[in-house]
Design a protein around this motif. Structure first.
Motif, short mmCIF file in Angstrom:
data_model
loop_
_atom_site.label_atom_id
_atom_site.label_comp_id
_atom_site.label_asym_id
_atom_site.label_seq_id
_atom_site.Cartn_x
_atom_site.Cartn_y
_atom_site.Cartn_z
N LYS A 164 8.03 9.55 1.84
CA LYS A 164 6.77 8.81 1.82
C LYS A 164 6.31 8.60 3.26
CE LYS A 164 7.14 8.31 -2.67
NZ LYS A 164 6.26 9.03 -3.60
N ASP A 165 5.00 8.70 3.46
CA ASP A 165 4.47 8.62 4.83
C ASP A 165 4.04 7.21 5.19
OD1 ASP A 165 2.35 8.42 3.14
OD2 ASP A 165 1.12 9.98 4.08
N VAL A 166 4.58 6.20 4.50
CA VAL A 166 4.23 4.80 4.76
C VAL A 166 5.45 4.09 5.34
CG1 VAL A 166 3.49 2.63 3.73
CG2 VAL A 166 2.55 4.79 2.88
N GLN A 167 5.24 3.32 6.39
CA GLN A 167 6.29 2.49 7.00
C GLN A 167 5.63 1.17 7.42
OE1 GLN A 167 9.90 3.82 8.16
NE2 GLN A 167 9.27 4.62 6.16
N ILE A 168 6.44 0.09 7.44
CA ILE A 168 5.92 -1.19 7.94
C ILE A 168 6.79 -1.68 9.08
CG2 ILE A 168 4.78 -1.88 5.79
CD1 ILE A 168 7.21 -3.60 5.15
N SER A 169 6.17 -2.34 10.04
CA SER A 169 6.91 -2.80 11.22
C SER A 169 7.52 -4.18 11.01
CB SER A 169 5.97 -2.83 12.43
OG SER A 169 4.83 -3.64 12.15
N ASN A 170 6.87 -5.03 10.20
CA ASN A 170 7.37 -6.37 9.88
C ASN A 170 6.60 -6.88 8.67
OD1 ASN A 170 4.86 -7.63 10.88
ND2 ASN A 170 5.66 -7.06 12.90
N PHE A 171 6.91 -8.10 8.25
CA PHE A 171 6.25 -8.62 7.04
C PHE A 171 4.88 -9.22 7.32
CE2 PHE A 171 10.75 -8.67 5.63
CZ PHE A 171 10.60 -7.76 4.60
N LYS A 172 4.43 -9.08 8.56
CA LYS A 172 3.05 -9.46 8.89
C LYS A 172 2.19 -8.23 9.13
CE LYS A 172 4.31 -13.94 10.93
NZ LYS A 172 4.27 -14.80 12.15
N ASP A 173 2.74 -7.06 8.88
CA ASP A 173 2.02 -5.80 9.08
C ASP A 173 0.74 -5.81 8.25
OD1 ASP A 173 1.18 -3.04 9.06
OD2 ASP A 173 3.22 -2.50 9.67
N LYS A 174 -0.39 -5.52 8.90
CA LYS A 174 -1.69 -5.57 8.21
C LYS A 174 -1.80 -4.53 7.10
CE LYS A 174 -4.31 -7.57 12.05
NZ LYS A 174 -5.46 -7.40 13.00
N LEU A 175 -0.97 -3.49 7.16
CA LEU A 175 -1.01 -2.47 6.12
C LEU A 175 -0.62 -3.05 4.76
CD1 LEU A 175 -1.43 0.55 5.50
CD2 LEU A 175 1.00 0.91 6.03
N ILE A 176 0.17 -4.13 4.77
CA ILE A 176 0.61 -4.74 3.51
C ILE A 176 -0.59 -5.27 2.72
CG2 ILE A 176 1.98 -6.63 2.51
CD1 ILE A 176 3.92 -6.32 4.84
N SER A 177 -1.66 -5.66 3.41
CA SER A 177 -2.84 -6.20 2.72
C SER A 177 -3.49 -5.19 1.79
CB SER A 177 -3.87 -6.71 3.73
OG SER A 177 -4.44 -5.62 4.45
N SER A 178 -3.20 -3.89 2.01
CA SER A 178 -3.75 -2.85 1.15
C SER A 178 -2.89 -2.63 -0.10
CB SER A 178 -3.85 -1.53 1.91
OG SER A 178 -2.55 -1.00 2.16
N SER A 179 -1.71 -3.24 -0.12
CA SER A 179 -0.71 -3.09 -1.19
C SER A 179 -0.09 -1.69 -1.24
CB SER A 179 -1.29 -3.42 -2.58
OG SER A 179 -1.67 -4.77 -2.65
N LEU A 180 -0.51 -0.78 -0.39
CA LEU A 180 0.01 0.59 -0.44
C LEU A 180 1.51 0.68 -0.15
CD1 LEU A 180 -2.96 2.57 1.17
CD2 LEU A 180 -2.24 2.56 -1.22
N PRO A 181 2.05 -0.11 0.80
CA PRO A 181 3.50 -0.04 0.99
C PRO A 181 4.28 -0.46 -0.26
CG PRO A 181 2.46 -1.07 2.89
CD PRO A 181 1.41 -0.96 1.84
N VAL A 182 3.80 -1.46 -0.95
CA VAL A 182 4.48 -1.94 -2.15
C VAL A 182 4.37 -0.91 -3.28
CG1 VAL A 182 4.62 -3.78 -3.87
CG2 VAL A 182 4.02 -4.34 -1.50
N ILE A 183 3.16 -0.39 -3.47
CA ILE A 183 2.95 0.61 -4.54
C ILE A 183 3.77 1.86 -4.27
CG2 ILE A 183 1.21 2.13 -5.58
CD1 ILE A 183 -0.87 -0.10 -5.02
N THR A 184 3.79 2.29 -3.02
CA THR A 184 4.55 3.49 -2.66
C THR A 184 6.05 3.26 -2.84
OG1 THR A 184 2.84 3.96 -1.00
CG2 THR A 184 4.85 5.24 -0.87
N LEU A 185 6.51 2.05 -2.50
CA LEU A 185 7.92 1.71 -2.69
C LEU A 185 8.30 1.74 -4.17
CD1 LEU A 185 10.56 0.75 -1.33
CD2 LEU A 185 9.73 -1.60 -1.62
N ILE A 186 7.42 1.22 -5.02
CA ILE A 186 7.67 1.25 -6.47
C ILE A 186 7.80 2.69 -6.95
CG2 ILE A 186 6.64 0.75 -8.73
CD1 ILE A 186 5.37 -1.76 -7.43
N ASP A 187 6.92 3.55 -6.44
CA ASP A 187 6.95 4.96 -6.84
C ASP A 187 8.24 5.63 -6.36
OD1 ASP A 187 5.51 7.30 -8.01
OD2 ASP A 187 5.65 8.05 -5.96
N ALA A 188 8.73 5.20 -5.20
CA ALA A 188 9.96 5.78 -4.67
C ALA A 188 11.17 5.35 -5.51
CB ALA A 188 10.17 5.35 -3.21
#
Length: 598
Positions: free
Chosen positions: A544-568
């Motif tokens: 998966k091409d998604v990574q987060i640096s910490n739990f304040k990462d702005k990418l989390i607001s898109s929910s894509l890291p969570v959705i991608t993790l579920i798919d993994a």
């Protein structure tokens, strides 16, 4: 008081009490054992006597409670059935047994069936109320009548067991949750077609998690129980869901007309601290006073003759002041009928004219079924509050703001753990420290309950006893749980300080989450960095091409890291056609982020 030795057997107790009384006590024990754990905790006893407090003097409640505490022979804060029998004998010697039996039998109209529970002792007889089943079926039939996804289930027959089979696919439960708290579940994810056992189980898991999110206690229920249609669990869960919806608007921030219920000399803060049940009682009495008739103290004994309901209906019905509304004139002649069942039927016929004949039958009124009468009154309030907007001069707008999303999340989390009493207001309901101490125990911080001051509290010195509880809670957080509580004292919790209370609750909730993760990780101590490393490693291993640096990462607001993790973790679970992604060089807008979050 006679103290039994720990090795005493059940036969010792049976010799002191006849078989008929023993069977009655087993039924009473099962009624008080709310969570079907096989033993009665002090909090379940407090809940029982809280319900009975309308008719029992405070000193009797305290004396009976003291007998129960003394009867906990092995001092484990858990009263077994054997100890329960012994305590009853002690109450009998003090002439309290009839009072206690009347308190328990307030939970009447039950039906028993044999069965086993994973959390309860073998051979437990579970009970459920036939009246509740009928009331809930009628409510659901009306509420979901036009929902196309429920047409294969509705209408259910209130006279058979169809309710317990109709929830097996999870659709009805999901719909009821959204009815009580709109948008809790994104209905796009409810499986409504090609319902295999796996897809139905997915719906049930979704319903249980969502029920927990809105504050329902589901700790003793799983998808298998619901698919099997276990009556006591189905009715218990449905009542919690329905109650959340009925009570949603019974607060001043949602209905400022409630301000007119303020009594002379009363502060708004006190009115806002009342539970929905207390506000409903005050609302009924407000209209009864306007009608010039006697007020009531409860929704059981005092409503059996239907008198209060007739006058209430007359007060809240539209009398023609608004030309755009249908005029309804309540027929009060039913008050002259001597037969109470017939009078109740005539009253309900008038309620039907207001489209409010729900939850109760004539027998439920004349028998004083407190739960169903409470639901009946709550529905009346929601449909016809009949409260004039009051001038709020001198009342700052901030005082009547609703709870924040953060506060609601904490309150629902607390209630989902099954604390007692139920938390309606985050700060006022925690100011005696009892719920906070229960939370410590839930997150594996040992509490010495002998040091805790339990309710009811006397008027003189009562607040000091609450403050002692709060001081003990802060001591546990600081010295045992090793929370960061700099600048937080028991007085802050006792005074309902939002900043200090939220600081403690956040750490309790975080510890709860970490404990869940530790259990999943075979007891390994879990911290932020371990979780973060696991997330990124799991995503990397699955290309998966998604990574987060910490739990304040702005990418989390898109929910894509969570959705991608579920798919993994569970390939094929995510419906990617429902997921919004940003085009190259653009960002997701707030609406797309919200859709992903749902």
């Amino acid at each position: 008081m006679k103290v039994h030795k720990p090795e005493a057997t059940m036969e010792n107790y049976i010799t002191q009490i006849c078989r008929e009384d023993l069977e009655e006590l087993r039924e009473a024990f099962n009624k008080i054992d709310i969570d079907n754990s096989g033993y009665v905790s002090d909090f379940e006893l407090q809940e029982l006597f809280r319900e009975a407090s309308y008719s029992l003097p405070g000193y009797k409640v305290r004396e009976i409670m003291e007998t129960f505490i003394a009867g906990d022979t092995n001092k484990d804060e858990k009263i077994t059935f054997e100890e329960f029998v012994s305590i009853y004998q002690e109450l009998k010697s003090k002439d309290f047994s009839e009072t206690f039996k009347k308190t328990v039998t307030r939970r009447d109209g039950i039906r028993s069936f044999g069965g086993l529970s994973g959390n309860s002792s073998e051979g437990t007889q579970h009970s459920y109320s036939d009246e509740e089943k009928v009331a809930f079926v009628n409510w659901i039939n009306k509420a979901l009548a036009n929902d196309p996804d429920c047409q294969h289930l509705l209408p259910m027959n209130p006279d058979d067991e169809s309710l317990f089979t109709s929830i097996h696919d999870g659709i009805l439960l999901c719909k009821m949750i959204n009815l009580s708290q709109p948008d809790t579940i994104d209905e796009r994810v409810i499986n409504t077609k090609k319902l295999t056992t796996f897809r139905m189980r997915e719906n049930l898991v979704l319903a249980l998690n969502s029920a927990s999110a809105i504050g329902c206690t589901v700790v003793s229920i799983d998808a298998h129980d619901l698919m099997a249609g276990k009556p006591h669990l189905v009715l218990g869960l449905l009542w919690q869901i329905i109650k959340v919806g009925l009570f949603a608007d019974i607060e001043i921030s949602r209905n400022e007309g409630l301000i007119c219920l303020l009594k002379e000399g009363e502060h708004l803060d006190h009115l806002m601290s009342l539970s929905p049940e207390e506000l409903l009682l005050r609302w009924v009495n407000y209209h009864l006073c306007n009608a010039g008739t006697d007020t009531i103290r409860n929704f059981s004994e005092d409503i059996k003759d239907s008198r209060a309901y007739f006058y209430l209906l007359d007060q809240i019905s539209d009398k023609g002041e608004d030309d755009f509304k249908m005029h309804v004139k309540i027929d009060m002649r039913g008050l002259n009928v001597s037969d109470l069942d017939e009078r109740a039927e005539l009253m309900l016929q008038q309620a039907a004219r207001l489209d409010c004949r729900q939850f109760v039958s004539p027998h439920d009124v004349t028998s004083g079924n407190s739960k169903l009468n409470l639901a009946f009154v709550a529905n009346l309030f929601n449909m016809h509050p009949a409260l004039q907007k009051t001038q709020t001069d001198g009342i700052k707008d901030a005082h009547i703001e609703g709870e924040s999303r953060e506060e609601k999340t904490f309150r629902n989390w607390i209630n989902s753990l099954g604390v007692s009493p139920h938390v309606n207001h985050l700060y006022w309901d925690l100011c005696d420290g009892l719920v906070i101490l229960q939370l410590f125990q839930k997150v594996n911080v040992p509490v010495n309950w002998k040091k805790v001051n339990n309710s009811p509290y006397s008027v003189l010195g009562g607040n000091m006893r609450k403050l002692e509880n709060c001081n003990y809670a802060v001591e546990l957080g600081r010295d045992v749980a090793h929370f960061s509580l700099v600048g937080i004292g028991g007085e802050n919790l006792n005074e309902g300080s939002s900043m200090h209370t939220l600081a403690l609750l956040w750490q309790l909730m975080r510890r709860d989450t970490v404990l869940v993760l530790s259990d999943l990780g075979d007891g390994e101590k879990v911290g932020d960095q371990i979780i973060l490393n696991w997330v990124n490693t799991t995503l990397g291993k699955n290309h998966k091409d998604v990574q987060i640096s910490n739990f304040k990462d702005k990418l989390i607001s898109s929910s894509l890291p969570v959705i991608t993790l579920i798919d993994a973790i569970a390939p094929g679970t995510v419906k990617w056609d429902m997921v919004k992604k940003a085009e190259k060089g653009t960002r997701l807008n707030n609406e797309d982020k919200l859709n992903n979050a749902k």
